[in-house]
Design an enzyme around this catalytic site. Sequence first.
Site, PDB file in Angstrom:
ATOM      1  N   PRO A 146     -39.222  68.027  63.259  1.00 19.91           N
ATOM      2  CA  PRO A 146     -39.284  69.247  64.082  1.00 19.91           C
ATOM      3  C   PRO A 146     -40.386  69.267  65.143  1.00 19.91           C
ATOM      4  O   PRO A 146     -40.452  70.207  65.931  1.00 19.91           O
ATOM      5  CB  PRO A 146     -39.509  70.359  63.054  1.00 19.91           C
ATOM      6  CG  PRO A 146     -40.030  69.684  61.838  1.00 19.91           C
ATOM      7  CD  PRO A 146     -39.539  68.289  61.849  1.00 19.91           C
ATOM      8  N   TYR A 162     -50.506  72.678  69.314  1.00 17.58           N
ATOM      9  CA  TYR A 162     -50.257  71.475  68.527  1.00 17.58           C
ATOM     10  C   TYR A 162     -51.610  70.810  68.304  1.00 17.58           C
ATOM     11  O   TYR A 162     -52.231  70.333  69.265  1.00 17.58           O
ATOM     12  CB  TYR A 162     -49.340  70.504  69.293  1.00 17.58           C
ATOM     13  CG  TYR A 162     -47.894  70.941  69.342  1.00 17.58           C
ATOM     14  CD1 TYR A 162     -47.463  71.945  70.192  1.00 17.58           C
ATOM     15  CD2 TYR A 162     -46.947  70.323  68.522  1.00 17.58           C
ATOM     16  CE1 TYR A 162     -46.135  72.336  70.228  1.00 17.58           C
ATOM     17  CE2 TYR A 162     -45.609  70.707  68.552  1.00 17.58           C
ATOM     18  CZ  TYR A 162     -45.207  71.717  69.402  1.00 17.58           C
ATOM     19  OH  TYR A 162     -43.891  72.099  69.439  1.00 17.58           O
ATOM     20  N   HIS A 212     -42.339  80.996  77.259  1.00 19.68           N
ATOM     21  CA  HIS A 212     -43.659  80.346  77.263  1.00 19.68           C
ATOM     22  C   HIS A 212     -43.678  79.314  78.386  1.00 19.68           C
ATOM     23  O   HIS A 212     -42.783  78.478  78.466  1.00 19.68           O
ATOM     24  CB  HIS A 212     -43.925  79.645  75.928  1.00 19.68           C
ATOM     25  CG  HIS A 212     -44.222  80.591  74.801  1.00 19.68           C
ATOM     26  ND1 HIS A 212     -45.000  80.241  73.723  1.00 19.68           N
ATOM     27  CD2 HIS A 212     -43.865  81.877  74.586  1.00 19.68           C
ATOM     28  CE1 HIS A 212     -45.093  81.272  72.894  1.00 19.68           C
ATOM     29  NE2 HIS A 212     -44.394  82.278  73.401  1.00 19.68           N
ATOM     30  N   TYR A 221     -39.998  68.413  76.726  1.00 19.69           N
ATOM     31  CA  TYR A 221     -40.181  69.589  75.884  1.00 19.69           C
ATOM     32  C   TYR A 221     -39.320  70.761  76.341  1.00 19.69           C
ATOM     33  O   TYR A 221     -38.674  71.426  75.518  1.00 19.69           O
ATOM     34  CB  TYR A 221     -41.672  69.981  75.855  1.00 19.69           C
ATOM     35  CG  TYR A 221     -42.025  70.896  74.716  1.00 19.69           C
ATOM     36  CD1 TYR A 221     -42.192  70.402  73.426  1.00 19.69           C
ATOM     37  CD2 TYR A 221     -42.169  72.258  74.909  1.00 19.69           C
ATOM     38  CE1 TYR A 221     -42.490  71.236  72.368  1.00 19.69           C
ATOM     39  CE2 TYR A 221     -42.473  73.107  73.860  1.00 19.69           C
ATOM     40  CZ  TYR A 221     -42.631  72.593  72.592  1.00 19.69           C
ATOM     41  OH  TYR A 221     -42.922  73.424  71.543  1.00 19.69           O
ATOM     42  N   LYS A 278     -36.386  69.995  68.849  1.00 21.07           N
ATOM     43  CA  LYS A 278     -35.156  69.568  69.515  1.00 21.07           C
ATOM     44  C   LYS A 278     -33.862  69.827  68.742  1.00 21.07           C
ATOM     45  O   LYS A 278     -32.779  69.798  69.328  1.00 21.07           O
ATOM     46  CB  LYS A 278     -35.233  68.050  69.813  1.00 21.07           C
ATOM     47  CG  LYS A 278     -36.206  67.694  70.900  1.00 21.07           C
ATOM     48  CD  LYS A 278     -35.633  68.012  72.276  1.00 21.07           C
ATOM     49  CE  LYS A 278     -36.699  68.135  73.322  1.00 21.07           C
ATOM     50  NZ  LYS A 278     -37.033  69.482  73.738  1.00 21.07           N
TER      51      LYS A 278
HETATM   52  C1  FAD Z   1     -38.442  74.332  59.473  1.00 18.44           C
HETATM   53  C2  FAD Z   1     -37.573  73.913  60.616  1.00 18.44           C
HETATM   54  C3  FAD Z   1     -38.017  74.160  61.906  1.00 18.44           C
HETATM   55  C4  FAD Z   1     -37.217  73.798  62.974  1.00 18.44           C
HETATM   56  N1  FAD Z   1     -37.675  74.065  64.240  1.00 18.44           N
HETATM   57  C5  FAD Z   1     -36.882  73.780  65.297  1.00 18.44           C
HETATM   58  C6  FAD Z   1     -37.245  74.181  66.637  1.00 18.44           C
HETATM   59  O1  FAD Z   1     -38.294  74.781  66.874  1.00 18.44           O
HETATM   60  N2  FAD Z   1     -36.379  73.909  67.650  1.00 18.44           N
HETATM   61  C7  FAD Z   1     -35.198  73.271  67.401  1.00 18.44           C
HETATM   62  O2  FAD Z   1     -34.446  73.035  68.367  1.00 18.44           O
HETATM   63  N3  FAD Z   1     -34.808  72.900  66.148  1.00 18.44           N
HETATM   64  C8  FAD Z   1     -35.609  73.147  65.089  1.00 18.44           C
HETATM   65  N4  FAD Z   1     -35.183  72.835  63.803  1.00 18.44           N
HETATM   66  C9  FAD Z   1     -33.887  72.214  63.596  1.00 18.44           C
HETATM   67  C10 FAD Z   1     -32.743  73.219  63.632  1.00 18.44           C
HETATM   68  O3  FAD Z   1     -32.977  74.272  62.725  1.00 18.44           O
HETATM   69  C11 FAD Z   1     -31.413  72.501  63.286  1.00 18.44           C
HETATM   70  O4  FAD Z   1     -31.319  71.363  64.092  1.00 18.44           O
HETATM   71  C12 FAD Z   1     -30.208  73.423  63.523  1.00 18.44           C
HETATM   72  O5  FAD Z   1     -30.099  74.354  62.481  1.00 18.44           O
HETATM   73  C13 FAD Z   1     -28.908  72.609  63.617  1.00 18.44           C
HETATM   74  O6  FAD Z   1     -27.807  73.489  63.717  1.00 18.44           O
HETATM   75  P1  FAD Z   1     -26.392  73.084  63.093  1.00 18.44           P
HETATM   76  O7  FAD Z   1     -25.486  74.207  63.441  1.00 18.44           O
HETATM   77  O8  FAD Z   1     -26.054  71.714  63.515  1.00 18.44           O
HETATM   78  O9  FAD Z   1     -26.632  72.988  61.536  1.00 18.44           O
HETATM   79  P2  FAD Z   1     -27.058  74.107  60.486  1.00 18.44           P
HETATM   80  O10 FAD Z   1     -27.918  75.137  61.132  1.00 18.44           O
HETATM   81  O11 FAD Z   1     -27.599  73.373  59.312  1.00 18.44           O
HETATM   82  O12 FAD Z   1     -25.695  74.818  60.102  1.00 18.44           O
HETATM   83  C14 FAD Z   1     -24.733  74.199  59.265  1.00 18.44           C
HETATM   84  C15 FAD Z   1     -23.960  75.277  58.546  1.00 18.44           C
HETATM   85  O13 FAD Z   1     -22.915  74.647  57.788  1.00 18.44           O
HETATM   86  C16 FAD Z   1     -22.850  75.248  56.512  1.00 18.44           C
HETATM   87  N5  FAD Z   1     -22.270  74.287  55.575  1.00 18.44           N
HETATM   88  C17 FAD Z   1     -22.870  73.232  54.978  1.00 18.44           C
HETATM   89  N6  FAD Z   1     -22.007  72.578  54.190  1.00 18.44           N
HETATM   90  C18 FAD Z   1     -20.835  73.234  54.268  1.00 18.44           C
HETATM   91  C19 FAD Z   1     -19.571  73.044  53.664  1.00 18.44           C
HETATM   92  N7  FAD Z   1     -19.355  72.048  52.804  1.00 18.44           N
HETATM   93  N8  FAD Z   1     -18.584  73.904  53.955  1.00 18.44           N
HETATM   94  C20 FAD Z   1     -18.787  74.924  54.836  1.00 18.44           C
HETATM   95  N9  FAD Z   1     -19.978  75.151  55.436  1.00 18.44           N
HETATM   96  C21 FAD Z   1     -20.986  74.319  55.157  1.00 18.44           C
HETATM   97  C22 FAD Z   1     -24.283  75.614  56.195  1.00 18.44           C
HETATM   98  O14 FAD Z   1     -24.351  76.631  55.226  1.00 18.44           O
HETATM   99  C23 FAD Z   1     -24.807  76.043  57.558  1.00 18.44           C
HETATM  100  O15 FAD Z   1     -24.675  77.434  57.767  1.00 18.44           O
HETATM  101  C24 FAD Z   1     -35.967  73.186  62.725  1.00 18.44           C
HETATM  102  C25 FAD Z   1     -35.527  72.934  61.424  1.00 18.44           C
HETATM  103  C26 FAD Z   1     -36.317  73.288  60.373  1.00 18.44           C
HETATM  104  C27 FAD Z   1     -35.828  73.027  58.971  1.00 18.44           C
END
Ligand code: FAD
Length: 394
Positions: free
Chosen positions: A295, A203, A74, A387, A299
């Site tokens: 969100p 938005y 985009h 962005y 980011k």
């Molecule tokens: C609705 C929504 C929309 C979003 N939109 C955007 C967007 O458009 N762009 C963007 O950049 N970000 C967006 N985000 C944020 C993004 O999804 C998160 O920042 C991202 O998932 C972070 O990745 P992570 O690997 O740090 O954590 P997570 O994706 O949360 O992964 C953590 C993993 O650890 C596992 N875990 C947890 N506890 C334990 C444990 N005790 N032992 C072993 N494993 C465990 C979990 O099951 C999970 O699989 C959005 C979030 C939401 C909720």
Amino acid sequence: MNIRTRVGIIGAGPAGLLLSLLLAMEGIDSIVLESRSREEIETTIRAGVLEQGTVDLMTGMGLGERMQREGAAHHGIELRFDGSGHRIPLSELTNGRAITVYPQHEVVKDFVAARLKQGGSILFNVKDVQVSDVSSSQPHIRFVHKQEQMELQCDFIAGCDGFHGVARSSIPASGQTVFTRSYPFGWLGILMQAPPSANELIYAYSERGFALVSTRSPELQRLYLQCDPQDDIANWSDALILEELQVRLATRDNWQLLVGPIIQKSILAMRSFVIEPMQYGRLFLAGDAAHIVPPTGAKGLNLAVADVRHLARALTLFYKENRTDLLEAYSNTCLRRVWRAEHFSWWMTSMLHRFPDDDAFGQRMQRAQLDYTVSSRAAATSLAENYVGLPIDW
Ligand SMILES: Cc1cc2nc3c(=O)[nH]c(=O)nc-3n(C[C@H](O)[C@H](O)[C@H](O)COP(=O)(O)OP(=O)(O)OC[C@H]3O[C@@H](n4cnc5c(N)ncnc54)[C@H](O)[C@@H]3O)c2cc1C
């Protein structure tokens, strides 16, 4: 049973999986422990907007083949208010940089497939994960896998286990400072089977609250409505959701939302959260385990990617050149970008949402900011630069 690896990674989200892939490129072995099943992590609907730097990194690592084919680049977004749309030409304002819409669970699928193809170890469905001895040079992780008590001995532990994970709690309260902000609203998100209503994300600021038109694929659309974070999703019938979207997105030239069956709906709270520092002894936090953004700025996933890129580089220099300077600087290096993203996400959120206690003065401030953002090239460039994402080494 005892097992050993160099880097024990807790969490198979984007942060943990990408870290294991980056380390593997440098010949550094790791084991990923994940509390959920492979199917669950590959179907959880979350983010969808990838910054240019995230796309470039995935492509450079040979992980971008499906994203290039199925994702959509985009080159602009629309800010909509007072019944009119205003395009922010992201690419024109940022020397050709863009965002790519490609769902997070597809990113996770690509990362899992790539890591397993390399023969990498990801243990799914682990239970009772406990981190120990992070202040020593031999930290370890105890957990249960297939009913067996296991101990993973490692040189370093990466806490990539998201906001509700366990790694963060191993840092003593005296060694951490937590910064938080809750917002007095949430987002009601839906997945709808329909063609896209627009070529770019919209938005919208309206009297009745914020709305966002996003997409996941040519057949599946992702839409959000600002709502009460305590609201029960049962109070929102499909008809009510569609009506509210249509009202908030209405334009003077009669723009139409293309509708279809709603196949998923949920409410999420919005908050900002940062822990400082993001490291303690041999434990390094990355992604949502260390910080959360609302969100609105898209980011979260991108910050997780930036964190693990820095961590992988620091670990590589440790193993290849016995250098500890980048490991010591890890938290400070990441936090500069984290706070930039926190500010941008807070700024977008504050400009676009209706605050329950807001008076006429506050609303005039929001309109003035929106008007300035869409009519000043300098203001629009600032939004665009943030962005599409600042360069990875910013
Ligand atoms: C609705 C929504 C929309 C979003 N939109 C955007 C967007 O458009 N762009 C963007 O950049 N970000 C967006 N985000 C944020 C993004 O999804 C998160 O920042 C991202 O998932 C972070 O990745 P992570 O690997 O740090 O954590 P997570 O994706 O949360 O992964 C953590 C993993 O650890 C596992 N875990 C947890 N506890 C334990 C444990 N005790 N032992 C072993 N494993 C465990 C979990 O099951 C999970 O699989 C959005 C979030 C939401 C909720």
